[in-house]
Motif scaffolding. Structure first.
Motif, mmCIF file in Angstrom:
data_model
loop_
_atom_site.group_PDB
_atom_site.id
_atom_site.type_symbol
_atom_site.label_atom_id
_atom_site.label_comp_id
_atom_site.label_asym_id
_atom_site.label_seq_id
_atom_site.Cartn_x
_atom_site.Cartn_y
_atom_site.Cartn_z
ATOM 1 N N ALA A 41 2.117 -32.801 119.336
ATOM 2 C CA ALA A 41 1.749 -34.098 119.907
ATOM 3 C C ALA A 41 1.305 -35.065 118.827
ATOM 4 N N ILE A 42 0.638 -34.545 117.794
ATOM 5 C CA ILE A 42 0.203 -35.400 116.692
ATOM 6 C C ILE A 42 1.407 -35.976 115.968
ATOM 7 N N SER A 43 2.425 -35.138 115.737
ATOM 8 C CA SER A 43 3.598 -35.607 115.009
ATOM 9 C C SER A 43 4.514 -36.440 115.889
ATOM 10 N N GLY A 44 4.296 -36.466 117.192
ATOM 11 C CA GLY A 44 5.117 -37.267 118.089
ATOM 12 C C GLY A 44 6.267 -36.478 118.676
ATOM 13 N N PHE A 45 6.802 -35.533 117.942
ATOM 14 C CA PHE A 45 7.885 -34.720 118.451
ATOM 15 C C PHE A 45 7.964 -33.466 117.601
ATOM 16 N N ALA A 46 8.217 -32.368 118.222
ATOM 17 C CA ALA A 46 8.251 -31.097 117.502
ATOM 18 C C ALA A 46 9.432 -31.067 116.536
ATOM 19 N N SER A 47 9.265 -30.378 115.437
ATOM 20 C CA SER A 47 10.330 -30.216 114.463
ATOM 21 C C SER A 47 11.106 -28.952 114.794
ATOM 22 N N PHE A 48 12.062 -28.615 113.962
ATOM 23 C CA PHE A 48 12.828 -27.395 114.187
ATOM 24 C C PHE A 48 12.733 -26.510 112.957
ATOM 25 N N LYS A 49 12.950 -25.239 113.152
ATOM 26 C CA LYS A 49 12.830 -24.254 112.090
ATOM 27 C C LYS A 49 14.174 -24.088 111.379
ATOM 28 N N VAL A 50 14.109 -23.895 110.047
ATOM 29 C CA VAL A 50 15.314 -23.742 109.233
ATOM 30 C C VAL A 50 15.102 -22.591 108.244
ATOM 31 N N ASP A 51 16.086 -21.698 108.162
ATOM 32 C CA ASP A 51 16.099 -20.647 107.146
ATOM 33 C C ASP A 51 17.099 -21.041 106.072
ATOM 34 N N VAL A 52 16.736 -20.858 104.805
ATOM 35 C CA VAL A 52 17.624 -21.174 103.690
ATOM 36 C C VAL A 52 17.834 -19.906 102.879
ATOM 37 N N LYS A 53 19.107 -19.532 102.674
ATOM 38 C CA LYS A 53 19.453 -18.335 101.906
ATOM 39 C C LYS A 53 20.292 -18.709 100.707
ATOM 40 N N ASP A 54 20.059 -18.026 99.594
ATOM 41 C CA ASP A 54 20.903 -18.150 98.411
ATOM 42 C C ASP A 54 21.853 -16.961 98.434
ATOM 43 N N LEU A 55 23.130 -17.214 98.667
ATOM 44 C CA LEU A 55 24.128 -16.151 98.751
ATOM 45 C C LEU A 55 24.800 -15.865 97.414
ATOM 46 N N GLY A 56 24.318 -16.458 96.354
ATOM 47 C CA GLY A 56 24.926 -16.279 95.040
ATOM 48 C C GLY A 56 25.884 -17.397 94.708
ATOM 49 N N ASN A 57 26.981 -17.491 95.461
ATOM 50 C CA ASN A 57 27.970 -18.544 95.218
ATOM 51 C C ASN A 57 27.830 -19.718 96.186
ATOM 52 N N ALA A 58 26.857 -19.624 97.103
ATOM 53 C CA ALA A 58 26.651 -20.683 98.095
ATOM 54 C C ALA A 58 25.229 -20.592 98.654
ATOM 55 N N TYR A 59 24.819 -21.679 99.297
ATOM 56 C CA TYR A 59 23.567 -21.684 100.053
ATOM 57 C C TYR A 59 23.932 -21.704 101.531
ATOM 58 N N GLU A 60 23.154 -20.994 102.338
ATOM 59 C CA GLU A 60 23.373 -21.000 103.776
ATOM 60 C C GLU A 60 22.084 -21.421 104.461
#
Length: 153
Positions: A41-60
């Motif tokens: 409520a303080i931020s006005g709207f909830a954010s969303f969760k994100v996972d970041v992976k380093d796959l070696g030759n790419a990021y996911e």
């Protein structure tokens, strides 16, 4: 309000006289779950969760966007920043007088997250959206060898 910290056993100094037990009520599940809606409520709207992976030759990146339609999501990559933006609209039928809301928690709004991810080949980037999960694959760019030999006179 931005400096509020909920009471927990970890941030209260313990005393031998048992005074710290007075604050045990704040460790109950009711109070822990009641704090989360206040933060959104303080931020006005909830954010969303994100996972970041380093796959070696790419990021996911995998972003949780439940209840969002694919057409309401936009992705952009500019100056090394990947931005994920999602818009949501709750259904508002002004003509529906059949009932009165006692509590209404669904909202309309926009959520956005940006991540600095350098050295990617944005021409080969791709994304998929399935079952409320946005999966973004960002292949890494080939390393540049800009080193030059300088002659000494």
């Amino acid at each position: 309000m931005f400096g509020l910290v909920p009471f927990t056993k970890n941030n209260i100094t313990k005393k031998d006289d048992g005074f710290d037990r007075l604050f045990d009520i704040f460790n109950e599940p009711f109070f822990n779950s009641a704090i989360a809606p206040m933060q959104s409520a303080i931020s006005g709207f909830a954010s969303f969760k994100v996972d970041v992976k380093d796959l070696g030759n790419a990021y996911e990146l995998a972003a949780e966007l439940p209840g969002i339609k694919k057409d309401d999501i936009s992705l952009s990559y500019e100056n090394g920043y990947l931005t994920i933006q999602a818009n949501t609209n709750s259904s508002k039928d002004e003509k529906d007088d059949s009932g009165k809301y006692i509590r209404r928690e669904r909202r309309s709004g926009s959520m956005s997250r940006s991540f600095y991810i350098d050295n990617i080949d944005d021409s080969k980037a791709n994304a998929q959206f399935k079952d409320g999960i946005l999966t973004i694959n960002l292949p890494k760019a080939a390393p540049k060898n800009d080193a030059k030999q300088i002659s000494i006179d």
